[in-house]
Scaffold this motif. Structure first.
Motif, PDB file in Angstrom:
ATOM      1  N   PRO A 112     -55.768   2.894   0.213  1.00 12.00           N
ATOM      2  CA  PRO A 112     -55.406   1.801  -0.698  1.00 12.00           C
ATOM      3  C   PRO A 112     -56.502   0.747  -0.737  1.00 12.00           C
ATOM      4  O   PRO A 112     -57.146   0.455   0.275  1.00 12.00           O
ATOM      5  N   ALA A 127     -49.775  -1.967   2.521  1.00 14.24           N
ATOM      6  CA  ALA A 127     -50.024  -1.109   1.369  1.00 14.24           C
ATOM      7  C   ALA A 127     -48.757  -0.280   1.143  1.00 14.24           C
ATOM      8  O   ALA A 127     -47.749  -0.470   1.829  1.00 14.24           O
ATOM      9  N   ARG A 129     -48.551   3.545   0.921  1.00 10.76           N
ATOM     10  CA  ARG A 129     -49.193   4.858   0.857  1.00 10.76           C
ATOM     11  C   ARG A 129     -48.506   5.918   1.711  1.00 10.76           C
ATOM     12  O   ARG A 129     -48.626   7.096   1.439  1.00 10.76           O
ATOM     13  N   ILE A 241     -56.372   2.681  -5.583  1.00  5.33           N
ATOM     14  CA  ILE A 241     -56.784   3.512  -4.456  1.00  5.33           C
ATOM     15  C   ILE A 241     -58.252   3.881  -4.598  1.00  5.33           C
ATOM     16  O   ILE A 241     -58.822   3.827  -5.691  1.00  5.33           O
TER      17      ILE A 241
END
Length: 815
Positions: A112, A127, A129, A241
């Motif tokens: 990220p 983040a 993710r 990203i």
């Protein structure tokens, strides 16, 4: 001859799919070692949003479990980070040492992008993710009055925002651009999306330039360039990203934005392949799953010397926010050599736009109604000439060539190579062949054999239509019993949609769920009223007119049109003061019958409707509240005298019964709930035939549930044993809340438990402490709004016309 050694760095979706192809199509080709930075195997990352929202569990999105890896003898090194590649020695390096390879596949994914601003490293900044991020966000959402700021109004940011909102957080989305999802949506569709999200209680701030994250020891607020400050217990960075290419760069492999690969997924080192979000192919990096799965298939073939080539692909986008319907594909930018076709339906919230060039579709944006997305996308990929259907094109496939087709006919008309499942790249022909050859009869079978509908699930409807087309009359989807004749939806689906679409009024439910009557009926309106009270206790205004007569007037109607009144006596206890008040009311209003009930209460029968408020007023002055003998809610908590008086009593059953009743009274439930507490196993309070029963034993308390002693006679099931009164309160509050959230209207606890499964209820309430406490907390929250005595409300004048004689109403109307 020993097998070659394959090392895979990265245990994500792309490498997982590559290993599937390798093992299924080329078994025994390699000894495989798999490294993953996370301490877990492959799971479906695109379904993290539903996990964050609480709509799925982590176990439901695991794609490869330990048994799968063991079945293929994969050496799993999860939680072990690869720090380098020695290309000369053909080894990968970790903190634990080196391991050699013949072939290496790099699938390190992406990282990220974290905005380089002050405060970015504060605790509370996350983040979105992986599962660790989800766990941290769920923990933050569990705190009272928690606030979240999501930086980034793209796909990931909006999915995070919607999920956190479902968790009860106050959410603000900050977006740098002028409208949401600008890469996938044009301004008109972005506006509709913003309106939809704001209707769910999510604040959207576009053209927001983040300056800093404020806080001392943790994130406390987000500061914008214009001086605006948004308080925040959680800050989610979802601004983009970047390919994770560090180990490739350090090893001297050709890297630009991503690891540069050829059509066979080989890097600049022929023994090193790369797949997934870390890859750059023909100047393009991909972040959606469909092209990554294509890469995986090609890489598996390349590893065994088979011919295969990855080709750039068009991608389509759908947002995984329950109740938000949008579809975007291709290039929808304006241009002098392009024209567009637009359809708007403001009432329905529908917006459709097709961008054309030389009578071929370049891009499509659909909002509010997306069923033709796959059809438009298929023509976009094939470059179909649409000139002959241009006049009706925007209306969709059903309007081409004369009379509208039904949905299954539209699917039947698709060519075999039409893509049905975008995530997994599964075409119609593959699905139809699997149905026919393997005798598949349901969606689960199609998922298992083709993976269609197994990822994000948005193509499930198309798969069902293909089953219907292929199997014809033999197709028998699981029947859903509609709530009533006003809707084809069953209770479970209505409950799910009320929550996911954040519907907070009966008119909103009927509009959004396309009720087939203007105002509902006597069957569905009370059910909807209960579901809304249950799901939105702090926001929904109880609609008395959608209740049955007993609940509407807070008394039980009798066969002669009179009513009975039952004051609440906590745990069956009373006093001389209370008894005198009842006796006075009996004399004052000439009540013809007074009866002791089976639930240890006193019932006064034969009261005229217009006298009800006056009787409630008199009883209220003596300290009584409604006994809810008329309610789909907690009725009574029956008790014996327990250890305070009985020589056999093991615990203070009367005191516990009073505590339970004072804690839980006023709670609306799908059907009536009766409870009891017996002070010893002799069970004088008859706790083993109640909806919830407590048996006091020497070691503590035995909790029972799902009994019945009415039209059905059924003994209780044992939920489990606990040690303290506090434990009892927590467990039965959680049990009742689970029933409140899952029960169908008018479904007693014993029927609900039979449908859900006794073991599943025990698992959630007795074994899963986090889930139990979450249920309990939601029950406690709802009680803040439920414990209002309806008698006192009516005495104060609420809906006083309900109790006026008809002659009085007519006179008032005439005046």
């Amino acid at each position: 001859m020993s097998k070659q050694k394959l090392v895979v760095v990265g245990a994500g979706m792309a490498s997982g799919r590559m290993l599937e192809h390798l093992f299924e199509n080329f078994p025994g080709a390699y000894d495989v070692t798999l490294f993953g930075a996370e301490p877990r195997g492959n799971y479906n990352r695109i379904m993290l949003s539903p996990v964050l929202a609480g709509e799925k569990t982590f176990d439901q999105i695991v794609t490869h479990d330990a048994d799968w890896y063991a079945g293929y003898d994969v050496n799993c090194r999860f939680g072990e980070t690869v720090t380098g590649i020695n290309r000369e020695k053909k080894t990968v390096v970790t903190a634990q040492g080196e391991i050699s390879y013949d072939k290496l596949v790099v699938a390190t994914g992406s990282a990220p992008f974290i905005i380089p601003i002050a405060g970015k490293d504060l605790p509370g900044v996350r983040a979105f993710r992986d599962l660790d991020d989800v766990d941290a966000m769920v923990a933050a959402a569990g705190k009272p009055d928690a606030k979240a700021v999501v930086i980034g109004g793209g796909l990931l940011g909006l999915e995070a925002a919607a999920a956190l909102r479902l968790r009860g957080m106050e959410v603000v989305v900050l977006h740098l651009m002028g409208h949401l999802m600008e890469r996938q949506l044009d301004p008109a569709a972005g506006f509709l999306l913003q309106k939809d999200l704001e209707g769910r209680g999510i604040k959207i701030h576009c053209q927001a330039q983040t300056k800093a994250i404020l806080g001392e020891d943790k994130a406390e607020a987000v500061l914008l360039d214009d001086g605006t400050v948004y308080p925040a217990d959680l800050v989610v960075m979802a601004v983009g990203i970047r390919p994770e290419v560090r180990i490739a760069t350090d090893a001297g492999i050709h890297v630009e934005r991503g690891i540069v690969v050829d059509d066979q997924m080989r890097s600049s080192d022929p023994d090193i392949l790369a797949v997934g979000e870390c890859v750059e192919h023909q100047k393009t990096c991909y972040g959606l799953v469909a092209p990554l799965y294509d890469m995986a298939k090609v890489a598996a073939a390349t590893l065994v010397g088979k011919e295969a080539a990855f080709r750039p692909v068009e991608t389509a986008t759908q947002l995984k926010v329950t109740g938000v319907t949008l579809y975007s594909a291709g290039d929808f930018a304006d241009g002098e050599d392009r024209d567009e076709i637009v359809l708007r339906d403001a009432t329905a919230g529908v917006y459709k736009r097709l961008v054309l060039k030389e009578n071929r579709i370049l891009g499509a944006v659909l909002y509010g109604e997306t069923s033709d997305g796959g059809w438009f996308f298929d023509m976009l990929k094939k470059g179909t000439d649409v000139s002959e259907m241009r006049e009706t094109l925007i209306f969709g496939q059903a309007y081409q060539g004369g009379a509208p087709l039904d949905p299954t006919a539209a699917v039947a008309a698709l060519p075999d190579d039409a893509e049905i499942c975008g995530c997994n790249g599964i075409c119609k022909g593959t699905i139809v062949s699997a149905i026919s050859e393997k005798g598949l009869t349901n969606v689960d079978g199609v998922r298992a054999h083709t993976k269609a509908s197994a990822s994000c699930g948005t193509c499930t409807g198309l798969v069902e239509q293909l089953l219907q087309v292929t199997l014809g009359e033999s197709y028998n989807p699981a029947a859903v019993t509609p709530m009533c004749g006003c809707t084809p939806l069953g209770h479970d689906e209505v409950r799910r949609l009320i929550k996911s679409k954040e519907l907070k009024s009966i008119p909103a439910v009927m509009q959004e769920l396309e009720w087939q009557s203007s105002g509902g009926c006597a069957k569905c309106r009370p059910a909807l009223n209960y579901y809304l009270v249950s799901d939105w206790p702090d926001e929904y205004a109880d609609d008395y007119q959608s209740r049955f007569i007993n609940e509407r007037v807070h008394a039980n109607i009798q066969k002669d049109g009179t009513y009975s009144v039952v004051p609440r006596m906590w745990g069956g206890l009373t006093s001389s003061t209370e008894l005198r008040a009842i006796a006075d009311a009996v004399d004052k209003f000439n009540i013809p019958m007074v009866k002791v009930t089976g639930g240890q209460r006193i019932d006064m029968l034969g009261i005229s409707k217009e006298d009800l408020p006056a009787i409630w007023d008199d009883l209220g002055k003596a300290g009584f509240v409604s006994g809810h003998a008329y309610a789909k809610g907690l009725r009574t908590v029956k008790t014996c005298v327990g250890s305070q008086w009985c020589r056999f009593g093991t615990q203070d059953s009367t005191g516990l019964g009073v505590r339970i009743e004072k804690f839980m009274w006023g709670s609306w439930t799908p059907a009536k709930v009766k409870m009891a507490v017996s002070g010893c196993p002799r069970n004088c309070a008859e706790a083993t035939c109640k909806d919830v029963g407590i048996i006091c034993v020497d070691s503590g308390y035995e909790i029972h549930f799902a009994g019945a002693a009415g039209l059905d006679i059924k003994g209780t099931e044992i939920l489990g044993n606990v040690k303290t009164e506090e434990d009892v309160l927590e467990h039965i509050a959680a049990l009742v809340q689970m029933y409140r959230e899952q029960g169908h209207y008018l479904e007693r606890i014993y029927k609900w438990a039979r449908r859900i499964g006794y073991d599943e209820i025990r698992r959630q309430i007795m074994e899963d402490a986090d889930k139990r406490k979450a249920y309990r907390d939601r029950f406690v929250f709802s009680q803040k709004f439920a414990q209002v005595d309806p008698w006192s409300e009516r005495v104060s004048g609420k809906d006083k016309h309900e109790f006026n004689p008809m002659a009085v109403i007519s006179k008032e109307a005439a005046e």
